[in-house]
Design an enzyme around this catalytic site. Structure first.
Site, short mmCIF file in Angstrom:
data_model
loop_
_atom_site.label_atom_id
_atom_site.label_comp_id
_atom_site.label_asym_id
_atom_site.label_seq_id
_atom_site.Cartn_x
_atom_site.Cartn_y
_atom_site.Cartn_z
N GLU A 28 -96.78 -44.72 56.65
CA GLU A 28 -96.23 -44.33 55.30
C GLU A 28 -96.20 -45.39 54.25
O GLU A 28 -95.80 -45.54 53.33
CB GLU A 28 -94.63 -44.05 55.21
CG GLU A 28 -94.19 -42.70 56.01
CD GLU A 28 -92.77 -42.12 55.75
OE1 GLU A 28 -91.89 -43.02 55.55
OE2 GLU A 28 -92.47 -41.06 55.86
N GLU A 87 -94.15 -35.67 60.64
CA GLU A 87 -92.69 -35.68 60.62
C GLU A 87 -92.05 -34.57 60.24
O GLU A 87 -91.90 -34.44 58.90
CB GLU A 87 -92.36 -37.08 60.30
CG GLU A 87 -92.59 -38.33 60.89
CD GLU A 87 -91.91 -39.74 60.41
OE1 GLU A 87 -91.08 -39.48 59.64
OE2 GLU A 87 -92.57 -40.74 60.75
C1 GAL Z 1 -89.74 -41.80 57.93
C2 GAL Z 1 -90.28 -42.76 58.78
C3 GAL Z 1 -89.83 -42.66 60.13
C4 GAL Z 1 -88.30 -42.44 59.85
C5 GAL Z 1 -87.83 -41.41 59.16
C6 GAL Z 1 -86.37 -41.22 58.77
O1 GAL Z 1 -89.96 -42.18 56.41
O2 GAL Z 1 -91.71 -42.77 58.85
O3 GAL Z 1 -89.98 -43.55 60.89
O4 GAL Z 1 -87.82 -43.73 59.39
O5 GAL Z 1 -88.42 -41.54 57.78
O6 GAL Z 1 -85.69 -40.79 59.98
#
Ligand code: GAL
EC number: 3.2.1.23
Length: 786
Positions: free
Chosen positions: A201, A270
């Site tokens: 990110e 994600e």
């Molecule tokens: C994203 C990040 C993950 C985790 C998630 C929140 O921004 O890439 O590693 O932190 O947010 O759980």
């Protein structure tokens, strides 16, 4: 190409045709092997504008995050198997740099840090792996995965074109890639890993790094590429990802995401199934319907790779939680709960979705796409190949249900839902209609034989006389320093001590004196001359604060002792590594003389520092003496409920299971020892062990579905409620509706389910008899006791 042509021509003119065809097949196989270097079972993973391709076939890939250090090695096979049974193709994990390289060039891959073993467990289950090396990972992990020694190296700047940083990042990344290659774990070598990730990110923060940020991301891409892993590299949330890096999306919804290159498939790394928790915060919850909606909508809109973050969140053992103030539980409301139990109905409802999507793989990835707009945010998408077509009907309106006529048939599509019609005629799935049981988890008292209901405790106070009265530590400096710099993050605890000599006539001396501390300590305890004058805990995320407390100072020597406690170092944001922690000052003694305020700045006094507490240093947690108990009977996960306690650290059998700030879990067997370090005070008599398992299950399933009821390995003991018709209420408070089928639903379920670990019920009028419900959709509501 020409070689094949010649061979073929030759074959067709041969009389020994059969023999030669066989030879040709193996010859081309050998050629392939030579091309991909490692032979035998090598898998070619590539991509085109539409999808990831595996051995030339476009795939629909469903993946789930399970982080190896957040569970125990014993749990891995079961968790991964449950992922596979839940319809996943792949397991994703980050790699945790600070866990593996706690001291520069000293590595740890033992126990639940055995990355290779984890990857092999994925392989043994016949699944693919997605390796997100980072090595910055965020992940609510202490310091985002960066080792604190890295911060303390001279001239260091993180995540930019800083030579010292790039050298360390490259060193770690290369080492991981080499380890994985040595075990032949990349798909190009015949292993499970189909994708690798560099950075994490960075696009969210790149603006803060100016031109250097752009150069850094280019460097990351080149560095990763040079490692020659033979599978595609991804960069999440990086819309300027340099080719051939694939930029991917993270978030609750990614249906409107489009990658930065027409040749990059639409991928979602994600999909947040819930969220993480902060100390004092609520348990996060994201509804099953909404997760399913987001996934179905993504596939309606040409997505082909989707990963759940998290599929199993697990536990932040020891001091691994990020922060500040991220809890030890990382349950995340994921499809598998913290303990590895199925989180129903989330797990089951998504499993059904995965099965439907997989069954449509070919049409979704090769079909021509057309859409029909029905207005009011309702659209149908048709995927069509020569053999077959598959359809989605999405209703993105948050409040109004839709009834539409699609290709001559009427469909009811609830608000904020997606219906899937694998043959464009029959709705086999709707994201808002849950036909999976809800499991109600219960904690039960430890039922081990001969186990007294309360634990026996022995005590030892922390020996703090030397710090409180003498103010003597390990090092001294005429400055207040950040806790990371002094302690290298070897402990949560750092003592800051100074002695102030006040002459009798010092104007600061008098009545109404106080100590004022500008602090960034996550928790602070302050002592003056051995007396505890107060403590402070941060509220509302304000980690930069002024603490002021009345205190008594005397003429002569006064010892000021401040205990700064970190509760997880930050893990997110531009330059998060420089966010201060500890008592960064200034620190003042304040005196008052009438209206006059006299301020004595102690910031450049001689400060003495001591890292850690003596109980930790003397490893009290590994001693034989403290409270022991017998492991609870059965195989259900065991949790320790630290009811009555304040804040501290807990160890089971010498293993640090994490900070508590109230309740906790562990994996235990045989005779066990629990050690607690309590820093505020509390009463351990209420502390107890419990097992956690399914207490009851409920379902509210539409007609023409099959209901699976299961107590997770325990027999179903009774049916508390059952009605087929239009029952109302929720799990625990179901009631009969205005119409009901003629047969006794409870009797049917009792006969088919009670005494069994699971049962499968056809939800239909054939089974339960006719119900006069008119136009209402009929449902079966059940509550069963485990
Ligand atoms: C994203 C990040 C993950 C985790 C998630 C929140 O921004 O890439 O590693 O932190 O947010 O759980």
């Amino acid at each position: 190409m020409s070689i094949y042509t010649i061979v073929l021509l030759f074959l067709f003119h041969s009389r020994k045709r059969k023999f030669y065809i066989t030879t040709m097949v193996s010859l081309s196989f050998i050629l392939c092997c030579v091309l991909v270097s490692s032979c035998a079972y090598a898998t070619i993973v590539s991509h085109d504008g539409r999808a990831i391709t595996i051995d030339g076939h476009r795939r629909v890939l469903l993946s789930g995050s399970i982080h190896y250090p957040r569970s125990t090695t014993e749990m891995w096979p079961d968790l991964i198997k449950k992922g596979k049974e839940g319809g996943l193709d792949a397991i994703e994990t980050y790699v945790f740099w600070n866990a593996h390289e706690p001291t520069r060039r000293q590595y740890d891959f033992s126990g639940n840090l055995d990355l290779i073993r984890f990857l092999k467990t994925i392989q043994n289950e016949g699944m693919y792996g997605v390796l997100r090396i980072g090595p910055y990972v965020c992940a609510e992990w202490n310091y985002g995965g960066f080792p604190v020694w890295l911060h303390n190296m001279p001239g260091m700047e993180f995540r930019t074109t800083n030579t010292a940083f790039m050298n360390e990042m490259q060193n770690f990344t290369t080492m991981i890639v080499e380890m994985v290659k040595k075990e032949k774990l990349f798909a190009s070598q015949g292993g499970p890993i189909i994708l690798a990730q560099i950075e994490n990110e960075y696009g969210n923060v790149i603006g803060s790094y100016g031109e250097a940020g752009k150069a850094y991301i280019q460097w990351c891409a080149n560095m990763a590429n040079s490692l020659d892993v033979g599978v595609p590299w991804i960069m999440c949330q990086q819309d300027d990802a340099p080719q051939p890096m694939l930029n991917t999306c993270n978030g609750y919804y990614c249906d409107n995401f489009s990658p930065n290159n027409p040749n990059t498939p639409k991928m979602w790394t994600e999909n947040w199934t819930g969220w993480y928790k902060n100390w004092g915060g609520k348990d996060p919850h994201r509804t099953t319907e909404d997760v399913a909606f987001a996934v179905a909508r993504f596939f309606q809109k040409e997505g082909t790779f989707q990963n759940y973050y998290m599929y199993h969140g697990g536990t932040n053992f020891d001091r691994t939680a990020g922060g500040p103030y991220i809890t030890t539980t990382y349950d995340y409301d994921a499809p598998l709960d913290e303990f590895g139990n199925l989180n129903q109905p989330k797990y089951g409802h998504l499993k059904q979705l995965h099965d439907v999507l997989h069954a449509m793989e070919k049409t979704l990835t090769y079909g021509n796409i057309s859409t029909v707009d029905f207005g009011n945010l309702v659209t149908a998408t048709v995927y069509q190949t020569e053999e077959r077509s598959s359809c989605f009907i999405g209703n993105v309106n948050e409040t109004s249900d839709a009834k539409i006529n699609f290709q001559g048939t009427f469909y009811d599509v609830p608000a904020w839902s997606v219906s899937i019609l694998p043959d464009c005629k029959t709705e086999t799935y709707n994201t808002a209609k849950i036909n999976t049981q809800t499991s109600v988890m219960v904690k039960k008292a430890n039922e081990a034989e001969n186990e007294p209901s309360t634990l026996k405790w022995s005590w030892r106070p922390e020996n703090i006389d030397s710090v409180l009265l003498k103010g003597k530590g390990e090092s001294t400096m005429r400055q207040l320093f950040d806790q990371k710099v002094v302690s290298n993050d070897e402990s949560d605890y750092l003592w800051y001590m100074t002695t102030v000599n006040l002459k009798e006539q010092d104007p600061v001396l008098g009545k109404n004196m106080s100590l004022r501390i500008n602090s960034t300590a996550h928790v602070l305890h302050a002592f003056v001359n051995g007396q505890h004058i107060g403590n402070y805990r941060v509220e509302n995320g304000k980690f930069h604060y002024v603490f002021e407390q009345d205190a008594k100072f005397n003429p002569g020597a006064n010892v000021i002792t401040l205990l700064s406690i970190t509760v997880g170092l930050p893990n997110y944001g531009a330059f998060f590594e420089n966010v201060p922690a500890g008592i960064t000052g200034p620190v003042f003694i304040i005196g008052r003389n009438g209206d006059e305020t006299i301020v004595k700045d102690l910031s450049t006094h001689k400060w003495s520092y001591k890292t850690g507490l003596s109980g930790f240093e003397n490893q009290l947690f590994s001693s034989e003496s403290p409270s022991t108990w017998s492991a609870p009977l059965g195989s259900e996960p065991v949790v320790v409920d630290l009811l009555g306690l304040g804040k501290g650290t807990a160890w089971i059998n010498g293993n640090n299971i994490g900070r508590y700030w109230p309740a906790f879990l562990s994996d235990i067997d045989g005779d066990n020892t629990l050690v607690l370090f309590e820093e505020i005070g509390g009463n351990p008599s209420l502390v107890n062990f419990q097992t956690i398992g399914v207490g009851s299950v409920c379902a509210n399933v539409y007609e023409k579905n099959v209901l699976e009821l299961s107590c997770n390995g325990k027999p179903i003991s009774a049916i508390k409620f059952a009605s087929f018709g239009n029952p109302g209420g929720d799990c625990g408070s179901f009631e009969k509706g205005t119409c009901e089928a003629s047969n006794n639903a409870a009797a049917i379920l009792t006969q088919e389910c009670v005494g069994k670990e699971k049962c499968s019920i056809d939800v239909s009028e054939d089974k339960f008899g006719a119900a006069e419900c008119g136009a209402l959709a009929k449902r079966l509501a059940v509550e069963a006791i485990c």
